[in-house]
Scaffold this active site. Structure first.
Site, PDB file in Angstrom:
ATOM      1  N   ARG A   1     -38.735  60.716   1.272  1.00  0.00           N
ATOM      2  CA  ARG A   1     -38.975  59.409   1.667  1.00  0.00           C
ATOM      3  C   ARG A   1     -39.817  58.411   1.262  1.00  0.00           C
ATOM      4  O   ARG A   1     -40.762  58.532  -0.177  1.00  0.00           O
ATOM      5  CB  ARG A   1     -40.600  59.759   2.355  1.00  0.00           C
ATOM      6  CG  ARG A   1     -42.105  58.828   3.226  1.00  0.00           C
ATOM      7  CD  ARG A   1     -41.211  58.732   4.081  1.00  0.00           C
ATOM      8  NE  ARG A   1     -40.891  59.336   5.343  1.00  0.00           N
ATOM      9  CZ  ARG A   1     -40.173  59.043   7.088  1.00  0.00           C
ATOM     10  NH1 ARG A   1     -40.331  58.252   7.014  1.00  0.00           N
ATOM     11  NH2 ARG A   1     -40.308  60.240   7.264  1.00  0.00           N
TER      12      ARG A   1
ATOM     13  N   ARG B   1     -27.244  59.659   3.471  1.00  0.00           N
ATOM     14  CA  ARG B   1     -29.253  60.321   2.369  1.00  0.00           C
ATOM     15  C   ARG B   1     -29.222  61.713   2.123  1.00  0.00           C
ATOM     16  O   ARG B   1     -30.225  62.241   1.523  1.00  0.00           O
ATOM     17  CB  ARG B   1     -29.451  59.316   3.056  1.00  0.00           C
ATOM     18  CG  ARG B   1     -30.119  59.816   4.314  1.00  0.00           C
ATOM     19  CD  ARG B   1     -31.570  58.701   5.047  1.00  0.00           C
ATOM     20  NE  ARG B   1     -31.712  59.404   5.938  1.00  0.00           N
ATOM     21  CZ  ARG B   1     -32.826  59.632   6.585  1.00  0.00           C
ATOM     22  NH1 ARG B   1     -34.051  59.118   6.451  1.00  0.00           N
ATOM     23  NH2 ARG B   1     -33.361  59.704   8.431  1.00  0.00           N
TER      24      ARG B   1
ATOM     25  N   HIS C   1     -33.006  50.325   3.263  1.00  0.00           N
ATOM     26  CA  HIS C   1     -33.876  50.981   4.033  1.00  0.00           C
ATOM     27  C   HIS C   1     -35.011  50.884   3.411  1.00  0.00           C
ATOM     28  O   HIS C   1     -35.766  52.105   2.935  1.00  0.00           O
ATOM     29  CB  HIS C   1     -33.618  52.168   5.005  1.00  0.00           C
ATOM     30  CG  HIS C   1     -34.754  52.778   5.789  1.00  0.00           C
ATOM     31  ND1 HIS C   1     -36.104  52.982   5.131  1.00  0.00           N
ATOM     32  CD2 HIS C   1     -34.733  52.927   6.500  1.00  0.00           C
ATOM     33  CE1 HIS C   1     -36.866  52.739   6.470  1.00  0.00           C
ATOM     34  NE2 HIS C   1     -36.078  53.180   7.990  1.00  0.00           N
TER      35      HIS C   1
ATOM     36  N   ASP D   1     -42.046  48.270  14.192  1.00  0.00           N
ATOM     37  CA  ASP D   1     -40.679  48.531  14.120  1.00  0.00           C
ATOM     38  C   ASP D   1     -39.647  47.595  14.643  1.00  0.00           C
ATOM     39  O   ASP D   1     -39.108  47.594  15.712  1.00  0.00           O
ATOM     40  CB  ASP D   1     -40.183  49.637  14.354  1.00  0.00           C
ATOM     41  CG  ASP D   1     -39.122  50.363  14.133  1.00  0.00           C
ATOM     42  OD1 ASP D   1     -38.415  50.126  13.823  1.00  0.00           O
ATOM     43  OD2 ASP D   1     -38.875  51.428  15.009  1.00  0.00           O
TER      44      ASP D   1
ATOM     45  N   GLU E   1     -35.960  45.627   5.377  1.00  0.00           N
ATOM     46  CA  GLU E   1     -34.650  46.308   5.289  1.00  0.00           C
ATOM     47  C   GLU E   1     -33.549  45.447   5.108  1.00  0.00           C
ATOM     48  O   GLU E   1     -33.711  44.592   6.388  1.00  0.00           O
ATOM     49  CB  GLU E   1     -34.194  47.342   6.091  1.00  0.00           C
ATOM     50  CG  GLU E   1     -35.282  48.536   5.927  1.00  0.00           C
ATOM     51  CD  GLU E   1     -34.644  49.294   7.204  1.00  0.00           C
ATOM     52  OE1 GLU E   1     -34.430  50.260   8.291  1.00  0.00           O
ATOM     53  OE2 GLU E   1     -36.850  49.743   7.961  1.00  0.00           O
TER      54      GLU E   1
END
Length: 283
Positions: free
Chosen positions: A64, A92, A159, A202, A259
Site C-alpha cells: 500500500r 503488482r 497508481h 475517486d 494516477e
C-alpha cells in the site's frame, strides 16, 4: 549481470529491495510488484511518495503506497464479477526481475520485467517492461509489446501515492473537462476550477492532462507530467481509510493519489507497442 554501482540490494521478509543513492536523489524499489516505494530528491531532501506505515511487506498482498503498477486492467474492470480476479491486475503481486541497470551523468536507469504476463483473465502473448529513472526527477515508463498473432486490449495505470503534509492544504492545478465520479454511481461531472480534496474522492478525469501540479498552501510542491495516458485518476479514501486494513485511519490526511492511467481500452495489434510514462518533478 552487473548492477549499477548506485544500487545497493537488501532483503527483508522474503522481499528484495533496491536502494538507489546517486548525486541527485535517493529511491527505494521493491522487486515484489516492481514497486517504487520512495523518492527523495536531494534538491530539497523531501519525500515525494507516501507509503502506508501499515503496508504489508511480506509478499502476501500488494504493498500500500508508492507507485503500484496496475496492468492489464484498472480496478475491477476485467469483465467478470468483482472479486473474481485481482483488482488492478496481477503484476503488482508477483516478483519482478532486473533486466538491466546503469549509471548515467543524469542519474540511475533501471529496467525490470515481471515473472509472467499471461494469467487468468488475460491470456495473450506480450512483453512488459518497467523503466525507472532516478535523477533530479523520477521517471517511470511502462511498455507493453504485443508479441502474439492476434490483437488485444488492456488498461493500465501508474497508481502513484503522493505524500503531502496536510490534505486540507492541497490544491491540484491542471485538471479540466469532465470526470466520472465512482462515488456517485459514475456520474459525469465538471472538474472544479479550485480543485481541493474535502471528502472521499475517486474520480477518473477523461481529459488526459499532460501536467498536474500538487500545491500545498498555494505553493507548487510536485509537478506530474504524463504521456501515453487517456485519463488522470484522483483518489483519496478520506475517513474510509479506517476500513482499509493496511492503512492508518488518519493516513488520508497525508496522501493523495494522482494516477497516470489508461482506463478506456488501449488496443494493440501484433508487434505494436504502447508506453505509459509518468514524470515526477520536485518544484
Amino acid at each position: 549481470m552487473s548492477i549499477a554501482s548506485s544500487i545497493n540490494m537488501d532483503e527483508s521478509s522474503g522481499i528484495t529491495y533496491l536502494n538507489i543513492d546517486n548525486d541527485f536523489a535517493q529511491a527505494k524499489i521493491s522487486l515484489y510488484g516492481g514497486h517504487v516505494l520512495s523518492y527523495i530528491p536531494k534538491s530539497d531532501a523531501t519525500e515525494r511518495l507516501w507509503l502506508s506505515p501499515h503496508a504489508v511487506k511480506n509478499g502476501d498482498k500488494p504493498i500500500r503506497g508508492g507507485v503500484p503498477v496496475c496492468w492489464p486492467w484498472f480496478s475491477d474492470d476485467h469483465g467478470r464479477a468483482k472479486g473474481d480476479l485481482p483488482a488492478h491486475g496481477f503484476l503488482r503481486s508477483q516478483v519482478w526481475k532486473i533486466v538491466s541497470s546503469q549509471d548515467t551523468p543524469e542519474g540511475t536507469e533501471l529496467n525490470m520485467s515481471p515473472s509472467y504476463t499471461r494469467a487468468d483473465g488475460f491470456e495473450y502473448d506480450c512483453d512488459v517492461t518497467l523503466t525507472v529513472f532516478v535523477g533530479a526527477t523520477l521517471t517511470l515508463s511502462l511498455q507493453t509489446v504485443n508479441k502474439g498473432l492476434v490483437p488485444f486490449t488492456f488498461n493500465t495505470a501508474l497508481h502513484t501515492y503522493f505524500q503531502v503534509a496536510n490534505i486540507a492544504d492541497v490544491q491540484l492545478d491542471g485538471l479540466i473537462g469532465d470526470y466520472k465520479d465512482k462515488n456517485d454511481n459514475w456520474a459525469v461531472k465538471t472538474t472544479p476550477p479550485d480543485y481541493r480534496i474535502e471528502k472521499e474522492t475517486d474520480r477518473i478525469h477523461l481529459d488526459p492532462a499532460k501536467q498536474v501540479v500538487i500545491k500545498e498552501n498555494t505553493k507548487p510542491f510536485t509537478r506530474i507530467n504524463s504521456s501515453g495516458h487517456d485519463s488522470i485518476v484522483v483518489w483519496n479514501p478520506w475517513q474510509g481509510a479506517a476500513s482499509i486494513s493496511d492503512m492508518d485511519a488518519f493516513g488520508y490526511k497525508h496522501m493523495i493519489c494522482v494516477e497516470s492511467a489508461c482506463t478506456q481500452n488501449i488496443s494493440l495489434a501484433p508487434d505494436e507497442q504502447h508506453t505509459l510514462t509518468q514524470i515526477i518533478h520536485p518544484v
